[in-house]
Design an enzyme around this catalytic site. Structure first.
Site, mmCIF file in Angstrom:
data_model
loop_
_atom_site.group_PDB
_atom_site.id
_atom_site.type_symbol
_atom_site.label_atom_id
_atom_site.label_comp_id
_atom_site.label_asym_id
_atom_site.label_seq_id
_atom_site.Cartn_x
_atom_site.Cartn_y
_atom_site.Cartn_z
ATOM 1 N N LEU A 22 -24.047 -5.438 -28.370
ATOM 2 C CA LEU A 22 -23.453 -5.657 -29.695
ATOM 3 C C LEU A 22 -23.302 -7.137 -30.024
ATOM 4 N N LEU A 67 -3.380 12.013 -3.754
ATOM 5 C CA LEU A 67 -4.394 11.063 -4.216
ATOM 6 C C LEU A 67 -5.773 11.705 -4.226
ATOM 7 N N ALA A 80 -6.024 13.228 -7.591
ATOM 8 C CA ALA A 80 -6.092 12.243 -8.677
ATOM 9 C C ALA A 80 -7.409 11.460 -8.634
ATOM 10 N N TRP A 136 4.504 -1.057 -9.642
ATOM 11 C CA TRP A 136 3.248 -0.636 -10.285
ATOM 12 C C TRP A 136 3.238 0.855 -10.583
ATOM 13 N N ILE A 137 4.321 1.382 -11.117
ATOM 14 C CA ILE A 137 4.396 2.839 -11.256
ATOM 15 C C ILE A 137 4.107 3.272 -12.702
ATOM 16 N N GLU A 185 -5.193 3.874 -7.129
ATOM 17 C CA GLU A 185 -5.678 5.055 -6.384
ATOM 18 C C GLU A 185 -6.616 4.633 -5.255
ATOM 19 N N GLY A 240 0.716 -2.080 -0.689
ATOM 20 C CA GLY A 240 -0.155 -1.419 -1.659
ATOM 21 C C GLY A 240 -1.219 -0.598 -0.959
ATOM 22 N N GLN A 292 -37.290 -4.989 -25.196
ATOM 23 C CA GLN A 292 -37.257 -4.491 -23.812
ATOM 24 C C GLN A 292 -35.944 -4.800 -23.099
HETATM 25 P P1 TGC Z 1 -4.544 7.158 8.505
HETATM 26 O O1 TGC Z 1 -4.115 6.924 9.910
HETATM 27 O O2 TGC Z 1 -5.981 7.089 8.146
HETATM 28 O O3 TGC Z 1 -3.989 8.582 8.022
HETATM 29 C C1 TGC Z 1 -2.627 8.946 8.169
HETATM 30 C C2 TGC Z 1 -2.571 10.459 8.024
HETATM 31 O O4 TGC Z 1 -2.993 10.831 6.714
HETATM 32 C C3 TGC Z 1 -4.177 11.668 6.818
HETATM 33 N N1 TGC Z 1 -5.051 11.269 5.692
HETATM 34 C C4 TGC Z 1 -5.223 12.042 4.623
HETATM 35 N N2 TGC Z 1 -4.746 13.255 4.320
HETATM 36 C C5 TGC Z 1 -5.095 13.762 3.142
HETATM 37 N N3 TGC Z 1 -5.888 13.103 2.261
HETATM 38 C C6 TGC Z 1 -6.375 11.882 2.532
HETATM 39 N N4 TGC Z 1 -7.127 11.236 1.638
HETATM 40 C C7 TGC Z 1 -6.054 11.283 3.765
HETATM 41 N N5 TGC Z 1 -6.343 10.094 4.346
HETATM 42 C C8 TGC Z 1 -5.722 10.112 5.551
HETATM 43 C C9 TGC Z 1 -4.763 11.380 8.165
HETATM 44 O O5 TGC Z 1 -5.544 12.453 8.607
HETATM 45 C C10 TGC Z 1 -3.510 11.194 8.994
HETATM 46 O O6 TGC Z 1 -2.964 12.477 9.214
HETATM 47 P P2 TGC Z 1 -2.140 12.794 10.572
HETATM 48 O O7 TGC Z 1 -1.881 14.267 10.518
HETATM 49 O O8 TGC Z 1 -3.024 12.376 11.711
HETATM 50 O O9 TGC Z 1 -0.886 11.988 10.495
HETATM 51 O O10 TGC Z 1 -3.705 6.180 7.575
HETATM 52 P P3 TGC Z 1 -3.749 4.619 7.421
HETATM 53 O O11 TGC Z 1 -2.326 4.129 7.495
HETATM 54 O O12 TGC Z 1 -4.736 4.013 8.380
HETATM 55 O O13 TGC Z 1 -4.247 4.413 5.907
HETATM 56 C C11 TGC Z 1 -5.439 4.914 5.475
HETATM 57 C C12 TGC Z 1 -5.779 4.390 4.039
HETATM 58 C C13 TGC Z 1 -5.857 2.898 4.002
HETATM 59 C C14 TGC Z 1 -7.137 4.964 3.725
HETATM 60 C C15 TGC Z 1 -4.796 4.908 3.026
HETATM 61 O O14 TGC Z 1 -3.539 4.541 3.316
HETATM 62 C C16 TGC Z 1 -5.163 4.603 1.595
HETATM 63 O O15 TGC Z 1 -5.841 5.404 0.976
HETATM 64 N N6 TGC Z 1 -4.736 3.429 1.008
HETATM 65 C C17 TGC Z 1 -4.872 3.207 -0.432
HETATM 66 C C18 TGC Z 1 -3.530 3.412 -1.081
HETATM 67 C C19 TGC Z 1 -3.617 4.069 -2.414
HETATM 68 O O16 TGC Z 1 -4.618 4.656 -2.797
HETATM 69 N N7 TGC Z 1 -2.544 4.025 -3.165
HETATM 70 C C20 TGC Z 1 -2.492 4.683 -4.431
HETATM 71 C C21 TGC Z 1 -1.106 4.687 -5.008
HETATM 72 S S1 TGC Z 1 -0.886 5.833 -6.312
HETATM 73 C C22 TGC Z 1 -1.735 5.183 -7.597
HETATM 74 O O17 TGC Z 1 -2.419 4.218 -7.523
HETATM 75 C C23 TGC Z 1 -1.589 5.915 -8.854
HETATM 76 S S2 TGC Z 1 -2.410 5.235 -10.209
HETATM 77 C C24 TGC Z 1 -2.023 6.412 -11.299
HETATM 78 C C25 TGC Z 1 -2.715 6.387 -12.595
HETATM 79 O O18 TGC Z 1 -2.174 5.723 -13.513
HETATM 80 O O19 TGC Z 1 -3.735 7.119 -12.766
HETATM 81 P P1 FAD Z 2 -3.282 -5.119 -1.944
HETATM 82 O O1 FAD Z 2 -3.145 -3.911 -1.078
HETATM 83 O O2 FAD Z 2 -2.376 -6.262 -1.677
HETATM 84 O O3 FAD Z 2 -4.783 -5.591 -1.871
HETATM 85 C C1 FAD Z 2 -5.208 -6.865 -2.357
HETATM 86 C C2 FAD Z 2 -6.697 -7.024 -2.040
HETATM 87 O O4 FAD Z 2 -6.875 -6.950 -0.611
HETATM 88 C C3 FAD Z 2 -7.549 -5.882 -2.620
HETATM 89 O O5 FAD Z 2 -8.782 -6.400 -3.048
HETATM 90 C C4 FAD Z 2 -7.767 -4.959 -1.439
HETATM 91 O O6 FAD Z 2 -8.983 -4.198 -1.542
HETATM 92 C C5 FAD Z 2 -7.845 -5.954 -0.291
HETATM 93 N N1 FAD Z 2 -7.503 -5.349 0.995
HETATM 94 C C6 FAD Z 2 -6.331 -4.759 1.368
HETATM 95 N N2 FAD Z 2 -6.413 -4.295 2.609
HETATM 96 C C7 FAD Z 2 -7.669 -4.582 3.054
HETATM 97 C C8 FAD Z 2 -8.379 -4.338 4.266
HETATM 98 N N3 FAD Z 2 -7.826 -3.681 5.300
HETATM 99 N N4 FAD Z 2 -9.657 -4.771 4.357
HETATM 100 C C9 FAD Z 2 -10.260 -5.415 3.332
HETATM 101 N N5 FAD Z 2 -9.635 -5.683 2.155
HETATM 102 C C10 FAD Z 2 -8.356 -5.255 2.025
HETATM 103 N N6 FAD Z 2 0.931 3.024 -7.394
HETATM 104 C C11 FAD Z 2 1.743 4.123 -7.305
HETATM 105 O O7 FAD Z 2 2.273 4.431 -6.260
HETATM 106 N N7 FAD Z 2 1.974 4.878 -8.427
HETATM 107 C C12 FAD Z 2 1.439 4.621 -9.633
HETATM 108 O O8 FAD Z 2 1.666 5.344 -10.603
HETATM 109 C C13 FAD Z 2 0.600 3.456 -9.752
HETATM 110 N N8 FAD Z 2 0.110 3.089 -10.964
HETATM 111 C C14 FAD Z 2 -0.569 1.894 -11.086
HETATM 112 C C15 FAD Z 2 -0.913 1.441 -12.359
HETATM 113 C C16 FAD Z 2 -1.557 0.216 -12.514
HETATM 114 C C17 FAD Z 2 -1.883 -0.284 -13.875
HETATM 115 C C18 FAD Z 2 -1.902 -0.534 -11.353
HETATM 116 C C19 FAD Z 2 -2.633 -1.847 -11.491
HETATM 117 C C20 FAD Z 2 -1.552 -0.086 -10.100
HETATM 118 C C21 FAD Z 2 -0.870 1.131 -9.948
HETATM 119 N N9 FAD Z 2 -0.433 1.566 -8.682
HETATM 120 C C22 FAD Z 2 0.361 2.684 -8.575
HETATM 121 C C23 FAD Z 2 -0.617 0.725 -7.516
HETATM 122 C C24 FAD Z 2 -2.025 0.723 -6.942
HETATM 123 O O9 FAD Z 2 -2.290 1.896 -6.249
HETATM 124 C C25 FAD Z 2 -2.162 -0.525 -6.048
HETATM 125 O O10 FAD Z 2 -2.221 -1.644 -6.915
HETATM 126 C C26 FAD Z 2 -3.385 -0.469 -5.154
HETATM 127 O O11 FAD Z 2 -3.271 0.581 -4.197
HETATM 128 C C27 FAD Z 2 -3.637 -1.799 -4.442
HETATM 129 O O12 FAD Z 2 -2.475 -2.303 -3.879
HETATM 130 P P2 FAD Z 2 -2.019 -3.834 -4.150
HETATM 131 O O13 FAD Z 2 -2.090 -4.062 -5.610
HETATM 132 O O14 FAD Z 2 -0.729 -4.047 -3.463
HETATM 133 O O15 FAD Z 2 -3.162 -4.687 -3.500
#
Ligand code: TGC
Ligand code: FAD
Length: 388
Positions: A342, A243, A246, A165-166, A367, A140, A283
């Site tokens: 409320l 991301l 988004a 989780w998509i 995200e 994740g 207050q």
């Molecule tokens: P790291 O070594 O830091 O970076 C790897 C490469 O990526 C570049 N980079 C970025 N580029 C563009 N935008 C960003 N925000 C970037 N962050 C990093 C970086 O420069 C590097 O590039 P290069 O050329 O050197 O290869 O990567 P890491 O493996 O240490 O991970 C960094 C971390 C933890 C911050 C990242 O993986 C992260 O953001 N984790 C959170 C995952 C996440 O947000 N998942 C979201 C899934 S989608 C979703 O949740 C949709 S919900 C939809 C809805 O219903 O609204």
């Molecule tokens: P984990 O990564 O297992 O994390 C669990 C806990 O550990 C969290 O509190 C986290 O902050 C903590 N943690 C993890 N790593 C560290 C660290 N290095 N240091 C300290 N703490 C840490 N994903 C998609 O790709 N597409 C989608 O459309 C999408 N839609 C979603 C819709 C819903 C309703 C939800 C709930 C999730 C969705 N997601 C989607 C997935 C979402 O992006 C992940 O749930 C999120 O990135 C966290 O991953 P995880 O749930 O596996 O938690």
């Protein structure tokens, strides 16, 4: 008396076009979402025909050029649309942000000309629904560890793995999927419903985002034509750049949920009497309301400034993380605190507090979690990575 939610006259910074778009989306939410949302959240069912309705008001891919079916608007307009949609419900904003930032954006930015022409106009109109597959059951916060992969086979690739989780997977016609190639590089590809071996089981029993369909993407030897692979991107920066878009939208969107809670609580506080006077005159209730408008105002300024930086292509990923983290935290705190204004009525479905607060539990997690964004800020200000 100043009972507006534009406490710092941020409206002065908006154009007439921004205000017109806001009114259009606000009217849509009041007419089409507000009357239905409580029922859909209770029944755990998505709003029927939502994507087409969003397409008809220009809420899908608003910043994608008109040539590909978008509206060619700026980033502030995109933010305002997200805010107004999430005033209705985070599920509605989620639908629009996935379609716009996570499906249309990568196709527009990394896709071939054929891919853009094939998918973007239908995604913009809502005739096609897209989803975004990055997260996996075992990966994740650390998407770089993903296990979904494909191998080369003549004119196609063979894809295996699973995404978890998509958002909208059970409804989607296409999925933008991130998977590793044989060299171990992360690549993006478009998988279409109907491809053999591709299934999208729904995830049931969520207590959050109940009006949004969530599910899996399962790939069992799926043959995907090579022409569906994005030619112009390799590596984790591909999905992470989506991301950025988004997360920026979320930083505006959650303001809508907070504003909705604030407006309802303020009105209620002036009408409900206890001990012979409106509870808004006590207050302790004023403290909750005053702190809410203070935090909302700070968050509005963050979102607006980030929008200006995005318009100028100057917003850094770390700046976006800071705004996403702060503004979601603001919104969930406002929803939780103002529910108390409320009293017992605050837990009822007729009022939006519990629904928004429960939705925001997902928003604070997806995200990038609250803690992941803190670590991104920590890394940015110290230069030391505390993830591993
Ligand atoms: P790291 O070594 O830091 O970076 C790897 C490469 O990526 C570049 N980079 C970025 N580029 C563009 N935008 C960003 N925000 C970037 N962050 C990093 C970086 O420069 C590097 O590039 P290069 O050329 O050197 O290869 O990567 P890491 O493996 O240490 O991970 C960094 C971390 C933890 C911050 C990242 O993986 C992260 O953001 N984790 C959170 C995952 C996440 O947000 N998942 C979201 C899934 S989608 C979703 O949740 C949709 S919900 C939809 C809805 O219903 O609204
Ligand atoms: P984990 O990564 O297992 O994390 C669990 C806990 O550990 C969290 O509190 C986290 O902050 C903590 N943690 C993890 N790593 C560290 C660290 N290095 N240091 C300290 N703490 C840490 N994903 C998609 O790709 N597409 C989608 O459309 C999408 N839609 C979603 C819709 C819903 C309703 C939800 C709930 C999730 C969705 N997601 C989607 C997935 C979402 O992006 C992940 O749930 C999120 O990135 C966290 O991953 P995880 O749930 O596996 O938690």
């Amino acid at each position: 008396m100043n009972n507006t939610t534009d406490y710092y006259q941020i409206d002065d910074l908006l154009t007439d076009e921004h205000k017109m778009i806001r009114q259009t989306v606000r009217d849509f939410v009041d007419k089409e979402i507000m009357p239905l949302i409580d029922d859909h959240a209770h029944k755990h069912t998505p709003i029927p025909n939502l994507m087409k309705q969003l397409g008809s008001i220009g809420a899908l891919g608003p910043y994608i050029p008109e040539e590909y079916g978008g509206a060619g608007m700026d980033q502030i307009a995109y933010g305002i649309i997200m805010q107004e949609l999430e005033r209705g419900d985070s599920a509605v904003r989620s639908a629009a942000s996935v379609q716009s930032s996570l499906v249309m954006y990568p196709i527009f930015t990394y896709g071939s000309e054929e891919q853009k022409r094939k998918y973007l106009p239908k995604l913009a109109s809502g005739d096609m629904i897209g989803c975004f597959g990055l997260t996996e059951p075992n990966h994740g916060s650390n998407p770089n560890g993903m296990e979904t992969k494909f191998i080369d086979a003549d004119d196609h690739v063979i894809l295996n793995g699973a995404k978890f989780w998509i958002t909208n997977s059970p409804l989607a016609d296409i999925a933008v999927v991130w998977a590793k190639d044989e060299a171990g590089d992360i690549r993006g590809l478009v998988v279409e419903r109907g491809m053999e071996g591709f299934t999208t089981p729904e995830t049931h029993n969520k207590w959050s985002l109940r009006a949004s369909a969530t599910g899996e993407l399962v790939f069992d030897n799926v043959k995907v034509p090579k022409e569906n692979v994005f030619p112009n991107i390799k590596g984790l920066k591909g999905p992470l750049s989506c991301l950025n878009s988004a997360r920026y939208g979320i930083s505006w969107g959650v303001l809508g949920a907070a504003i909705n809670c604030y407006e309802v609580a303020l009105k209620f506080s002036l009408q409900r009497e206890q001990f012979g006077r409106p509870i808004g005159g006590f207050q302790l209730q004023q403290k909750k309301l005053a702190e809410a408008i203070t935090e909302i105002t700070k968050a509005q300024l963050l979102a607006w400034r980030l929008g200006v930086l995005k318009n100028e292509n100057r917003a850094t990923p770390a700046q976006i993380s800071l705004a996403k983290r702060n503004n979601v935290h603001t919104a969930i705190t406002v929803a939780r605190e103002l529910r108390q204004v409320l009293g017992g009525m605050g837990i009822m479905g007729e009022f939006p507090f519990m629904r928004h607060a429960a939705n925001l539990e997902s928003v604070i997690t997806y995200e990038g979690t609250h803690d992941v964004h803190l670590l991104i800020t920590g890394n940015d200000i110290t230069g030391i990575n505390a993830f591993t």
